[in-house]
Scaffold this motif. Structure first.
Motif, PDB file in Angstrom:
ATOM      1  N   PHE A 148      15.081 -24.005  39.763  1.00  0.00           N
ATOM      2  CA  PHE A 148      14.322 -22.990  40.503  1.00  0.00           C
ATOM      3  C   PHE A 148      14.272 -21.672  39.724  1.00  0.00           C
ATOM      4  O   PHE A 148      13.526 -20.777  40.066  1.00  0.00           O
ATOM      5  CB  PHE A 148      14.941 -22.758  41.885  1.00  0.00           C
ATOM      6  CG  PHE A 148      14.679 -23.871  42.871  1.00  0.00           C
ATOM      7  CD1 PHE A 148      13.907 -24.972  42.523  1.00  0.00           C
ATOM      8  CD2 PHE A 148      15.205 -23.808  44.164  1.00  0.00           C
ATOM      9  CE1 PHE A 148      13.659 -25.995  43.438  1.00  0.00           C
ATOM     10  CE2 PHE A 148      14.972 -24.828  45.085  1.00  0.00           C
ATOM     11  CZ  PHE A 148      14.196 -25.921  44.721  1.00  0.00           C
ATOM     12  N   LYS A 149      15.120 -21.567  38.675  1.00  0.00           N
ATOM     13  CA  LYS A 149      15.130 -20.332  37.874  1.00  0.00           C
ATOM     14  C   LYS A 149      14.252 -20.461  36.627  1.00  0.00           C
ATOM     15  O   LYS A 149      14.175 -19.537  35.820  1.00  0.00           O
ATOM     16  CB  LYS A 149      16.561 -20.025  37.430  1.00  0.00           C
ATOM     17  CG  LYS A 149      17.501 -19.720  38.574  1.00  0.00           C
ATOM     18  CD  LYS A 149      18.718 -18.966  38.038  1.00  0.00           C
ATOM     19  CE  LYS A 149      19.653 -18.560  39.160  1.00  0.00           C
ATOM     20  NZ  LYS A 149      20.785 -19.465  39.299  1.00  0.00           N
ATOM     21  N   SER A 150      13.606 -21.620  36.449  1.00  0.00           N
ATOM     22  CA  SER A 150      12.889 -21.880  35.193  1.00  0.00           C
ATOM     23  C   SER A 150      11.769 -20.872  34.950  1.00  0.00           C
ATOM     24  O   SER A 150      11.151 -20.364  35.895  1.00  0.00           O
ATOM     25  CB  SER A 150      12.316 -23.297  35.219  1.00  0.00           C
ATOM     26  OG  SER A 150      11.507 -23.466  36.363  1.00  0.00           O
ATOM     27  N   ARG A 151      11.537 -20.605  33.660  1.00  0.00           N
ATOM     28  CA  ARG A 151      10.421 -19.741  33.257  1.00  0.00           C
ATOM     29  C   ARG A 151       9.399 -20.636  32.539  1.00  0.00           C
ATOM     30  O   ARG A 151       9.574 -21.855  32.489  1.00  0.00           O
ATOM     31  CB  ARG A 151      10.911 -18.629  32.310  1.00  0.00           C
ATOM     32  CG  ARG A 151      12.151 -17.876  32.739  1.00  0.00           C
ATOM     33  CD  ARG A 151      12.078 -17.220  34.093  1.00  0.00           C
ATOM     34  NE  ARG A 151      10.949 -16.335  34.281  1.00  0.00           N
ATOM     35  CZ  ARG A 151      10.798 -15.547  35.356  1.00  0.00           C
ATOM     36  NH1 ARG A 151      11.724 -15.538  36.327  1.00  0.00           N
ATOM     37  NH2 ARG A 151       9.747 -14.786  35.472  1.00  0.00           N
ATOM     38  N   THR A 152       8.357 -20.051  31.970  1.00  0.00           N
ATOM     39  CA  THR A 152       7.309 -20.838  31.307  1.00  0.00           C
ATOM     40  C   THR A 152       7.928 -21.773  30.264  1.00  0.00           C
ATOM     41  O   THR A 152       8.737 -21.343  29.440  1.00  0.00           O
ATOM     42  CB  THR A 152       6.280 -19.890  30.662  1.00  0.00           C
ATOM     43  OG1 THR A 152       5.741 -19.053  31.684  1.00  0.00           O
ATOM     44  CG2 THR A 152       5.151 -20.676  30.001  1.00  0.00           C
ATOM     45  N   HIS A 153       7.589 -23.047  30.326  1.00  0.00           N
ATOM     46  CA  HIS A 153       8.222 -24.035  29.459  1.00  0.00           C
ATOM     47  C   HIS A 153       7.305 -25.248  29.232  1.00  0.00           C
ATOM     48  O   HIS A 153       6.280 -25.398  29.900  1.00  0.00           O
ATOM     49  CB  HIS A 153       9.569 -24.472  30.061  1.00  0.00           C
ATOM     50  CG  HIS A 153       9.468 -25.106  31.421  1.00  0.00           C
ATOM     51  ND1 HIS A 153       9.040 -24.441  32.549  1.00  0.00           N
ATOM     52  CD2 HIS A 153       9.720 -26.368  31.833  1.00  0.00           C
ATOM     53  CE1 HIS A 153       9.045 -25.250  33.595  1.00  0.00           C
ATOM     54  NE2 HIS A 153       9.450 -26.434  33.191  1.00  0.00           N
ATOM     55  N   ILE A 154       7.739 -26.105  28.308  1.00  0.00           N
ATOM     56  CA  ILE A 154       7.008 -27.344  28.017  1.00  0.00           C
ATOM     57  C   ILE A 154       7.643 -28.456  28.833  1.00  0.00           C
ATOM     58  O   ILE A 154       8.870 -28.566  28.878  1.00  0.00           O
ATOM     59  CB  ILE A 154       7.145 -27.720  26.517  1.00  0.00           C
ATOM     60  CG1 ILE A 154       6.750 -26.544  25.627  1.00  0.00           C
ATOM     61  CG2 ILE A 154       6.337 -28.971  26.174  1.00  0.00           C
ATOM     62  CD1 ILE A 154       5.322 -26.139  25.735  1.00  0.00           C
ATOM     63  N   VAL A 155       6.812 -29.278  29.469  1.00  0.00           N
ATOM     64  CA  VAL A 155       7.375 -30.364  30.282  1.00  0.00           C
ATOM     65  C   VAL A 155       6.754 -31.710  29.938  1.00  0.00           C
ATOM     66  O   VAL A 155       5.550 -31.796  29.707  1.00  0.00           O
ATOM     67  CB  VAL A 155       7.121 -30.157  31.796  1.00  0.00           C
ATOM     68  CG1 VAL A 155       8.047 -29.150  32.364  1.00  0.00           C
ATOM     69  CG2 VAL A 155       5.680 -29.790  32.089  1.00  0.00           C
ATOM     70  N   PRO A 176      -2.610 -36.607  28.661  1.00  0.00           N
ATOM     71  CA  PRO A 176      -1.534 -36.062  27.833  1.00  0.00           C
ATOM     72  C   PRO A 176      -0.150 -36.370  28.413  1.00  0.00           C
ATOM     73  O   PRO A 176       0.004 -36.593  29.616  1.00  0.00           O
ATOM     74  CB  PRO A 176      -1.806 -34.559  27.862  1.00  0.00           C
ATOM     75  CG  PRO A 176      -3.260 -34.448  28.149  1.00  0.00           C
ATOM     76  CD  PRO A 176      -3.579 -35.594  29.057  1.00  0.00           C
ATOM     77  N   THR A 177       0.842 -36.390  27.542  1.00  0.00           N
ATOM     78  CA  THR A 177       2.199 -36.713  27.986  1.00  0.00           C
ATOM     79  C   THR A 177       2.997 -35.445  28.292  1.00  0.00           C
ATOM     80  O   THR A 177       4.050 -35.516  28.917  1.00  0.00           O
ATOM     81  CB  THR A 177       2.952 -37.495  26.897  1.00  0.00           C
ATOM     82  OG1 THR A 177       2.900 -36.719  25.685  1.00  0.00           O
ATOM     83  CG2 THR A 177       2.326 -38.859  26.665  1.00  0.00           C
ATOM     84  N   HIS A 178       2.490 -34.288  27.825  1.00  0.00           N
ATOM     85  CA  HIS A 178       3.222 -33.035  28.042  1.00  0.00           C
ATOM     86  C   HIS A 178       2.269 -31.934  28.508  1.00  0.00           C
ATOM     87  O   HIS A 178       1.067 -32.021  28.280  1.00  0.00           O
ATOM     88  CB  HIS A 178       3.910 -32.575  26.753  1.00  0.00           C
ATOM     89  CG  HIS A 178       5.063 -33.444  26.370  1.00  0.00           C
ATOM     90  ND1 HIS A 178       4.888 -34.696  25.822  1.00  0.00           N
ATOM     91  CD2 HIS A 178       6.404 -33.251  26.479  1.00  0.00           C
ATOM     92  CE1 HIS A 178       6.076 -35.243  25.610  1.00  0.00           C
ATOM     93  NE2 HIS A 178       7.017 -34.389  25.998  1.00  0.00           N
ATOM     94  N   ALA A 179       2.845 -30.945  29.132  1.00  0.00           N
ATOM     95  CA  ALA A 179       2.061 -29.777  29.543  1.00  0.00           C
ATOM     96  C   ALA A 179       2.902 -28.523  29.337  1.00  0.00           C
ATOM     97  O   ALA A 179       4.128 -28.600  29.171  1.00  0.00           O
ATOM     98  CB  ALA A 179       1.656 -29.904  31.006  1.00  0.00           C
ATOM     99  N   ILE A 180       2.218 -27.398  29.326  1.00  0.00           N
ATOM    100  CA  ILE A 180       2.916 -26.104  29.308  1.00  0.00           C
ATOM    101  C   ILE A 180       2.698 -25.515  30.704  1.00  0.00           C
ATOM    102  O   ILE A 180       1.583 -25.538  31.214  1.00  0.00           O
ATOM    103  CB  ILE A 180       2.373 -25.212  28.171  1.00  0.00           C
ATOM    104  CG1 ILE A 180       3.062 -23.857  28.099  1.00  0.00           C
ATOM    105  CG2 ILE A 180       0.887 -25.001  28.266  1.00  0.00           C
ATOM    106  CD1 ILE A 180       2.754 -23.110  26.786  1.00  0.00           C
ATOM    107  N   THR A 181       3.745 -25.092  31.338  1.00  0.00           N
ATOM    108  CA  THR A 181       3.620 -24.601  32.717  1.00  0.00           C
ATOM    109  C   THR A 181       4.480 -23.360  32.934  1.00  0.00           C
ATOM    110  O   THR A 181       5.552 -23.240  32.336  1.00  0.00           O
ATOM    111  CB  THR A 181       4.043 -25.698  33.728  1.00  0.00           C
ATOM    112  OG1 THR A 181       3.876 -25.191  35.067  1.00  0.00           O
ATOM    113  CG2 THR A 181       5.490 -26.137  33.572  1.00  0.00           C
ATOM    114  N   VAL A 182       4.000 -22.466  33.765  1.00  0.00           N
ATOM    115  CA  VAL A 182       4.897 -21.383  34.189  1.00  0.00           C
ATOM    116  C   VAL A 182       6.058 -22.038  34.941  1.00  0.00           C
ATOM    117  O   VAL A 182       5.906 -23.139  35.474  1.00  0.00           O
ATOM    118  CB  VAL A 182       4.203 -20.325  35.086  1.00  0.00           C
ATOM    119  CG1 VAL A 182       3.032 -19.674  34.372  1.00  0.00           C
ATOM    120  CG2 VAL A 182       3.761 -20.915  36.400  1.00  0.00           C
TER     121      VAL A 182
END
Ligand code: F6R
Length: 242
Positions: A148-155, A176-182
């Protein structure tokens, strides 16, 4: 958490759009957090309609999208950049340089994540974040188990999310297998959150959100910790709640 029950997708879209239009008219330099997918399309339709009919101006507005696929360029018709231009940006008077979406083709994705966080911070944060919800409770591309504390990252995208999004691609292999998300922490920093849900496919997730407990295995439950969340859900999405 304030819950507004509406009849159907059309009514959900209209009410959400009216709320956003009111804010934009009242605050010239409003910062909007935007989502893609099927859920907000109707909202964007109503924002465009209002802009054409009443000239509500977006010239001072800034927008920050939640996410983008990794490896898909802004020109690709499957990109979220493209989606936003098609459904909203090309039809209102927002300057292109006021619209921020993470780049999925940056040569340094880690840096892109940090820069995106920094951009949001430098603009004073998001005033209103529009959200859809995944059937597994994801918000943005924050899948079950995300802090719940995560910041923008690759998932990495889960199989269920790739399957749900396969309808936009020629075949599942091309999703796609990955995304960038806030991150969830980034979303929770927004001053206000508007979560929309329509249809039976969302009923289980909405029931779990409204009846459930805080659980990192169900990302949307993080919203229970936020002071200003409104859920606009239609009868089908609320059908398992009562
Ligand atoms: C999209 C996003 C996702 C979607 C969710 C629901 O930017 O962040 O979390 O909101 O996958 O998708 P739809 O609206 O297509 O059911």
């Amino acid at each position: 958490m304030n819950v507004i029950e509406v009849k159907n997708y059309e009514e959900m879209s209209r009410i959400a759009a009216q709320h956003i239009i009111k804010k934009i008219r009242a605050h010239r330099s409003y910062k909007l957090g935007l989502a893609t997918g099927s859920t907000p399309k109707g909202v964007y339709h109503y924002l465009v309609k209002d802009h054409q009919e009443t000239q509500t101006s977006y010239q001072q507005i800034k927008t920050f999208n939640l996410d983008e696929y990794v490896g898909i360029s802004a020109h690709d018709s499957n990109s979220y950049h493209y989606f936003m231009r098609e459904h909203l940006f090309n039809h209102i008077d927002i300057p292109a340089e006021h619209t921020y979406i993470p780049s999925g083709v940056s040569t340094n994705l880690e840096k892109e994540c940090l820069h995106y966080e920094e951009k949001i911070r430098l603009h004073g944060g998001v005033d209103l974040q529009l959200l859809g919800i995944g059937q597994n409770g994801h918000i943005g591309f924050n899948e079950p188990g995300t802090s719940f504390k995560s910041r923008t990252h690759i998932v990495p995208l889960t199989e269920s999310t790739r399957k749900a999004n396969a309808r936009f691609f020629p075949s599942i292999e091309e999703v796609p297998t990955h995304a960038i998300t806030v991150g969830i922490g980034t979303i929770l920093d927004s001053k206000e959150i508007l979560l929309l849900a329509s249809g039976k496919a969302k009923a289980e997730a909405i029931s779990r959100l409204l009846n459930g407990d805080l659980d990192e295995e169900f990302p949307a439950s993080s919203l229970l910790t936020h002071k200003h969340v409104t859920v606009i859900a239609d009868e089908e999405a609320l059908s398992l709640t009562k």
